[in-house]
Scaffold this motif. Structure first.
Motif, PDB file in Angstrom:
ATOM      1  N   GLY A   1      13.106  -5.181  -3.945  1.00  0.00           N
ATOM      2  CA  GLY A   1      11.751  -5.284  -3.411  1.00  0.00           C
ATOM      3  C   GLY A   1      11.103  -3.921  -3.531  1.00  0.00           C
ATOM      4  O   GLY A   1      11.795  -2.898  -3.566  1.00  0.00           O
ATOM      5  N   ASN A   2       9.794  -3.859  -3.587  1.00  0.00           N
ATOM      6  CA  ASN A   2       9.139  -2.567  -3.805  1.00  0.00           C
ATOM      7  C   ASN A   2       8.656  -1.915  -2.511  1.00  0.00           C
ATOM      8  O   ASN A   2       7.981  -0.887  -2.556  1.00  0.00           O
ATOM      9  CB  ASN A   2       7.981  -2.713  -4.794  1.00  0.00           C
ATOM     10  N   THR A   3       9.027  -2.515  -1.359  1.00  0.00           N
ATOM     11  CA  THR A   3       8.552  -1.972  -0.089  1.00  0.00           C
ATOM     12  C   THR A   3       9.674  -1.950   0.935  1.00  0.00           C
ATOM     13  O   THR A   3      10.200  -3.011   1.314  1.00  0.00           O
ATOM     14  CB  THR A   3       7.364  -2.806   0.448  1.00  0.00           C
TER      15      THR A   3
ATOM     16  N   SER B   1       7.421   2.844  -0.664  1.00  0.00           N
ATOM     17  CA  SER B   1       6.778   1.753  -1.390  1.00  0.00           C
ATOM     18  C   SER B   1       6.129   2.300  -2.653  1.00  0.00           C
ATOM     19  O   SER B   1       5.531   3.380  -2.626  1.00  0.00           O
ATOM     20  CB  SER B   1       5.716   1.069  -0.529  1.00  0.00           C
ATOM     21  N   ASP B   2       6.260   1.544  -3.740  1.00  0.00           N
ATOM     22  CA  ASP B   2       5.516   1.917  -4.944  1.00  0.00           C
ATOM     23  C   ASP B   2       4.279   1.028  -5.099  1.00  0.00           C
ATOM     24  O   ASP B   2       3.649   0.993  -6.155  1.00  0.00           O
ATOM     25  CB  ASP B   2       6.401   1.850  -6.189  1.00  0.00           C
ATOM     26  N   SER B   3       3.914   0.338  -4.014  1.00  0.00           N
ATOM     27  CA  SER B   3       2.739  -0.512  -4.014  1.00  0.00           C
ATOM     28  C   SER B   3       1.470   0.333  -3.952  1.00  0.00           C
ATOM     29  O   SER B   3       1.412   1.346  -3.248  1.00  0.00           O
ATOM     30  CB  SER B   3       2.773  -1.458  -2.820  1.00  0.00           C
TER      31      SER B   3
ATOM     32  N   PRO C   1       8.980  -7.735  -1.231  1.00  0.00           N
ATOM     33  CA  PRO C   1       7.840  -7.535  -2.143  1.00  0.00           C
ATOM     34  C   PRO C   1       6.575  -7.215  -1.346  1.00  0.00           C
ATOM     35  O   PRO C   1       6.372  -7.755  -0.253  1.00  0.00           O
ATOM     36  CB  PRO C   1       7.708  -8.901  -2.837  1.00  0.00           C
ATOM     37  N   ASP C   2       5.717  -6.375  -1.896  1.00  0.00           N
ATOM     38  CA  ASP C   2       4.493  -6.019  -1.165  1.00  0.00           C
ATOM     39  C   ASP C   2       3.565  -7.208  -0.962  1.00  0.00           C
ATOM     40  O   ASP C   2       2.726  -7.201  -0.058  1.00  0.00           O
ATOM     41  CB  ASP C   2       3.759  -4.862  -1.849  1.00  0.00           C
TER      42      ASP C   2
ATOM     43  N   PHE D   1      -0.009   0.254  -0.078  1.00  0.00           N
ATOM     44  CA  PHE D   1       0.608   0.818   1.114  1.00  0.00           C
ATOM     45  C   PHE D   1       1.131   2.220   0.863  1.00  0.00           C
ATOM     46  O   PHE D   1       1.463   2.585  -0.269  1.00  0.00           O
ATOM     47  CB  PHE D   1       1.774  -0.074   1.585  1.00  0.00           C
ATOM     48  N   ASN D   2       1.218   2.976   1.963  1.00  0.00           N
ATOM     49  CA  ASN D   2       1.773   4.322   1.928  1.00  0.00           C
ATOM     50  C   ASN D   2       2.805   4.473   3.030  1.00  0.00           C
ATOM     51  O   ASN D   2       2.760   3.752   4.047  1.00  0.00           O
ATOM     52  CB  ASN D   2       0.657   5.357   2.144  1.00  0.00           C
ATOM     53  N   PRO D   3       3.757   5.404   2.874  1.00  0.00           N
ATOM     54  CA  PRO D   3       4.716   5.658   3.951  1.00  0.00           C
ATOM     55  C   PRO D   3       3.988   5.963   5.262  1.00  0.00           C
ATOM     56  O   PRO D   3       2.995   6.685   5.293  1.00  0.00           O
ATOM     57  CB  PRO D   3       5.492   6.873   3.440  1.00  0.00           C
ATOM     58  N   GLY D   4       4.489   5.376   6.326  1.00  0.00           N
ATOM     59  CA  GLY D   4       3.879   5.560   7.644  1.00  0.00           C
ATOM     60  C   GLY D   4       2.930   4.455   8.050  1.00  0.00           C
ATOM     61  O   GLY D   4       2.581   4.333   9.234  1.00  0.00           O
TER      62      GLY D   4
END
Length: 331
Positions: free
Chosen positions: A33-35, A77-79, A110-111, A82-85
């Motif tokens: 998953g990317n997240t 996440s590489d979405s 998955p995102d 979204f960002n970390p945090g």
């Protein structure tokens, strides 16, 4: 040093029984998953109880980590969304059914399963609602979109469950007059505090009457039970009544006549909170953050740890839980 974390795992024994254990896992054990999300809270729903006790219609293979809800913070996440945090919610899709679920300090998904937590909600508050709240919100939205108005009489089954309590609160806030149906005599006063105008026992709802139609009292209904309960609800709808159906606590079968539909134009609408699109889920969560604000009475809300989840699963399957159970996953 490899980061480890706790999960609640369900194993099937050689005798076909299901056992729970708290287990340590590492991030490498998580599915693709990317997240990556650090889960702060999950919740206990009837579907979780079935998944954790061997219902093959929900979960096909064991060992398994249940939990169809999760709320927490993005760690990686590489979405592009979204960002970390970022604080987020994940409910439904395949989370906790045939994939790694929310009874875990971390999930990787998955995102396209993830929604930002709306301002006005915390992860804890979101999981007080969880899938039950989302289902209740979708049910109320359908009633409103199909013409239900303030002061209309609404019939609500399973009133002391999660979907029931939340639907009751939202409908009463809107100004509807809600008749709550319950088999639990000790909770009538609680339901009145939550907004019920009238209370019926399951026996009263399902009075032995062979007529295809009864007096058309109700403009709409939210049904969580299915079976003979839903059949009794349909008989009591007024002309052009709207009934939403989202559960099968009574039965997955429905034996009724076509008369409510062809003589009164009653509409029966199915509610699915798992696979409905993110746009619709977001609409409901935003309403809970802004318009449908309420606090559970203490009797309607329980918080537990991962270790305590099996106890509450047993209680839920015996019909002994009231309202919502929030699961604190973070240590």
């Amino acid at each position: 040093m490899q980061r480890t974390f706790q999960v609640l795992r369900v194993d099937e024994t050689s005798k076909g029984q299901f056992e729970f254990r708290i287990e340590q896992k590492s991030l490498q054990d998580l599915p693709e998953g990317n997240t990556l999300i650090r889960v702060e809270y999950s919740s206990l729903n009837y579907k979780d109880a079935l998944s954790a006790t061997g219902n093959r219609g929900i979960t096909r293979a064991y060992p398994h980590i249940p939990g169809i809800d999760a709320a927490g913070k993005i760690e990686e996440s590489d979405s592009k969304y979204f960002n970390p945090g970022d604080q987020v919610i994940v409910t439904g899709f395949d989370l906790g059914m045939n994939t790694w679920g929310g009874y875990s300090e971390y999930i990787r998904v998955p995102d396209k399963w993830v929604l930002p937590l709306p301002k006005g909600l915390t992860p804890r508050k979101a999981m007080e609602l969880g899938t039950a709240g989302l289902t209740a919100g979708l049910s109320v939205l359908e009633l409103l979109k199909n013409g239900i108005k303030s002061k209309d009489k609404i019939l609500l089954t399973g009133a002391t469950g999660g979907v029931g309590i939340i639907s009751l609160s939202v409908l009463s806030q809107i100004g509807c007059r809600v008749t709550a149906v319950t088999g639990k005599k000790d909770y009538h006063e609680l339901l009145r505090k939550m907004g019920a105008s009238e209370i019926l026992s399951r026996h009263q709802l399902q009075e032995k009457n062979q007529k295809a139609l009864l007096k058309g009292e109700y403009a709409g209904a939210v049904d969580v039970a299915g079976g003979s309960t839903l059949a009794a609800v349909l008989k009591r709808m007024r002309y052009k009544g709207i009934v939403t159906c989202c559960g099968m606590v009574d039965s997955s079968k429905l034996e009724t006549t076509i008369y409510p539909f062809i003589l009164r134009g009653v509409r029966l609408i199915g509610i699915d909170s798992a696979e409905c699109d993110l746009k619709l889920k977001k609409e409901v969560w935003n309403k809970f953050a802004a318009n449908w604000k309420f606090d559970f009475l203490p009797e309607c809300l329980t918080e537990c740890t991962l270790e305590e989840v099996p106890h509450y699963i047993e209680k839920m399957l015996r019909g002994e839980t009231i309202g919502r159970v929030v699961v604190k996953t973070a240590r």
